[in-house]
Design an enzyme around this catalytic site. Structure first.
Site, PDB file in Angstrom:
ATOM      1  N   ASP A 137      67.135  82.273  49.021  1.00 46.82           N
ATOM      2  CA  ASP A 137      67.337  80.765  48.482  1.00 46.82           C
ATOM      3  C   ASP A 137      68.753  81.168  47.870  1.00 46.82           C
ATOM      4  OD1 ASP A 137      64.706  79.473  47.255  1.00 46.82           O
ATOM      5  OD2 ASP A 137      64.508  81.456  47.865  1.00 46.82           O
ATOM      6  N   ASP A 193      65.064  67.682  47.225  1.00 42.70           N
ATOM      7  CA  ASP A 193      63.625  67.788  47.884  1.00 42.70           C
ATOM      8  C   ASP A 193      63.348  66.698  48.837  1.00 42.70           C
ATOM      9  OD1 ASP A 193      62.574  70.083  47.018  1.00 42.70           O
ATOM     10  OD2 ASP A 193      61.983  69.331  44.943  1.00 42.70           O
ATOM     11  N   THR A 234      59.610  77.332  48.710  1.00 40.45           N
ATOM     12  CA  THR A 234      59.660  78.641  48.858  1.00 40.45           C
ATOM     13  C   THR A 234      58.354  79.541  48.809  1.00 40.45           C
ATOM     14  OG1 THR A 234      61.680  78.236  47.445  1.00 40.45           O
ATOM     15  CG2 THR A 234      60.850  80.640  47.339  1.00 40.45           C
ATOM     16  N   ASP A 270      68.971  71.811  49.241  1.00 41.61           N
ATOM     17  CA  ASP A 270      67.787  72.600  48.977  1.00 41.61           C
ATOM     18  C   ASP A 270      67.856  74.069  49.899  1.00 41.61           C
ATOM     19  OD1 ASP A 270      65.526  73.757  48.176  1.00 41.61           O
ATOM     20  OD2 ASP A 270      64.386  71.926  48.165  1.00 41.61           O
ATOM     21  N   GLU A 274      70.207  73.106  44.342  1.00 47.08           N
ATOM     22  CA  GLU A 274      69.120  73.574  43.450  1.00 47.08           C
ATOM     23  C   GLU A 274      69.225  74.843  42.653  1.00 47.08           C
ATOM     24  OE1 GLU A 274      65.414  74.598  45.495  1.00 47.08           O
ATOM     25  OE2 GLU A 274      64.277  74.892  43.375  1.00 47.08           O
ATOM     26  N   ILE A 309      66.202  76.751  50.183  1.00 44.81           N
ATOM     27  CA  ILE A 309      64.884  76.959  50.811  1.00 44.81           C
ATOM     28  C   ILE A 309      63.877  75.996  50.314  1.00 44.81           C
ATOM     29  CG2 ILE A 309      62.950  78.440  51.034  1.00 44.81           C
ATOM     30  CD1 ILE A 309      64.699  80.981  51.393  1.00 44.81           C
ATOM     31  N   ASP A 310      63.525  74.955  50.916  1.00 45.99           N
ATOM     32  CA  ASP A 310      62.510  74.051  50.329  1.00 45.99           C
ATOM     33  C   ASP A 310      61.189  74.524  50.668  1.00 45.99           C
ATOM     34  OD1 ASP A 310      61.329  71.742  49.130  1.00 45.99           O
ATOM     35  OD2 ASP A 310      61.432  70.924  51.159  1.00 45.99           O
TER      36      ASP A 310
END
Ligand SMILES: Nc1ncnc2c1ncn2[C@@H]1O[C@H](COP(=O)(O)OS(=O)(=O)O)[C@@H](OP(=O)(O)O)[C@H]1O
Ligand SMILES: [Mg+2]
Ligand SMILES: [Mg+2]
Ligand SMILES: [Mg+2]
Length: 414
Positions: free
Chosen positions: A102, A355, A197, A192, A125, A194-195
């Site tokens: 991330d 998101d 995670t 984001d 994020e 890594i959306d």
């Protein structure tokens, strides 16, 4: 002394030359201005395309290109992390997980944005607070190793993203550039890295997400989904791509406002800017019995008992497809699924703009409609969260009203 015939000739010459020069000037301006606006990149566009009688020059092409390459490179970093044993996972204050993937992906994306659009604001994020502490040194070093060594195979594409990140401190500063409060004015990117995670950690679906907002409106959206099938027509199921090899997997979706939505394989080599057009699938006669609806894997993120009641009300016979991340938006946009429901589980949780921004545009540009459970468009102008919205209801435009009605009937019973 000038003769009357001389005067007549100079009038004639003037009446010929003035309109001619006006015409030449008009042609010059109409031909060069759109190009100037396009190359300036930073100019606030006045419409999606600039009409110039014979041709149309699409706006936001530089933004789209940089966003695609930045997401491609960040996705490459996340894939490296997935294949490593230790993913450097820590818990955030809200108990959600964050990994070295991330942080590394956010650093690389912001580096590309800063190199190309230095004036733009960024809502990301993640932040680097934890990494700056003594306890964070181990993680920081791991992230730095990844960031300095993740490069696109195509040297030309790599150079479009600016030079390498200078050192560890510069990397932390880049991560923290994502601290904008967002809002209704100017150009703001939202990331984001890594959306989903949790999906990433379990080898399921996740997405690298990037969108550009201009005055609160989504203009460009890109979703990199390394674990979705490349094939746009592959059917959806909850185990799609879970812990399989990379063969046949990896897709990048994108959309520019007014120009439609596209997909292309998430390659390691040069990426197709143009991609191939995607569109939501028509539900024949609005008969919902065979419709496929997607929702979150996590019951804490979307109320799954209410969604089951809604599906029943609509006559949907198939069980829901549960997948993490904005891969849900990409999947319905390319017709692999029909409906995405995200039903609030608490009165207080506010959805985050990162998101939803890219997915919202991609679905709408593919012929869908995206609202909250009250029927309002998602409003990205309220800061870092969708403070004025509750949940998400996304479906093809013709059936959206029907789906929303069922959602409201079920939620209204509470
Ligand atoms: N309570 C609650 N309600 C709704 N949403 C929440 C909640 N808590 C967290 N989040 C956000 O959910 C993001 C991932 O959700 P998804 O639905 O895409 O995937 S999942 O199946 O739930 O994992 C997840 O994104 P990532 O943190 O990027 O993974 C969170 O931002
Ligand atoms: Mg998170
Ligand atoms: Mg997320
Ligand atoms: Mg995330």
């Amino acid at each position: 002394m000038s003769r009357p015939t001389d005067k007549k000739y100079s009038y004639l010459r003037l009446s010929f030359l003035v309109p001619l020069s006006v015409l030449i000037l008009a042609i010059f301006l109409s031909r060069s201005f759109p190009r100037l606006a396009l190359f300036a990149g930073q100019l606030k566009p006045f419409s999606t395309t600039v009409n110039n009688m014979s041709s149309q020059i699409p706006m936001y092409q530089k933004e789209l290109e940089i966003a695609l390459l930045a997401v491609q490179r960040a996705a490459q970093l996340t894939k490296r992390v997935f294949h490593e044993k230790a993913k450097g996972t820590v818990s955030k204050d809200d108990k959600s997980p964050v990994t070295i993937g991330d942080f590394g992906a956010q650093a690389l994306i912001i580096s590309a944005l800063k190199a190309n659009f230095p004036e733009d604001e960024i809502v990301g994020e993640e932040d680097a607070d934890e990494l700056r502490s003594e306890a964070g040194k181990g993680l920081r070093d791991q992230i730095w190793e990844l960031v300095k060594s993740t490069k696109l195979a195509d040297a030309n594409s790599e150079s479009r993203l600016g030079g390498p990140v200078k050192d560890e401190d510069a990397m932390l500063d880049l991560i923290d550039f994502g601290n904008s409060e967002g809002g209704a004015h100017g150009r703001i990117w939202t990331i984001d890295p890594i959306d989903g995670t949790k999906g990433f950690l379990r080898g399921g679906q996740y997405a690298v997400c990037l969108a550009l907002l201009v005055d609160g409106d989504v203009k460009v959206g890109v979703l990199g989904c390394p674990n979705l099938p490349v094939d746009d027509s592959a059917p959806l199921d909850s185990n799609i791509g879970a812990n399989q090899t990379d063969e046949g997997r990896g897709v990048i979706f994108s959309a520019v406002q007014g120009l439609g939505a596209t997909s292309r394989p998430l390659t390691t080599g040069p990426l197709s800017l143009q991609g191939q057009r995607i569109a939501m699938k028509a539900i024949p006669d609005g008969d919902m019995s065979k419709a496929c609806f997607c929702e979150s894997v996590e019951a804490g993120h979307s109320n799954q008992s209410e969604s089951a009641q809604i599906a029943k009300k609509l006559g949907i016979t198939k069980p829901s497809v549960r997948m993490d991340s904005q891969a849900k938006y990409g999947s319905i946009a390319r017709g692999a699924g029909d409906i995405y429901l995200r039903l609030p589980t608490s009165e207080t949780y506010q959805e985050k703009i990162w998101d939803h921004a890219a997915g919202d545009l991609i679905v709408r540009e593919a012929g869908g409609q995206v609202t909250d459970t009250l029927g309002k468009r998602l409003d990205f102008s309220k800061g870092r969260t969708l403070a004025e919205n509750k949940g998400v209801v996304a479906a093809r435009a013709e059936v959206h009203g029907k789906v929303l009605k069922a959602v409201q009937e079920v939620i209204g019973q509470k």
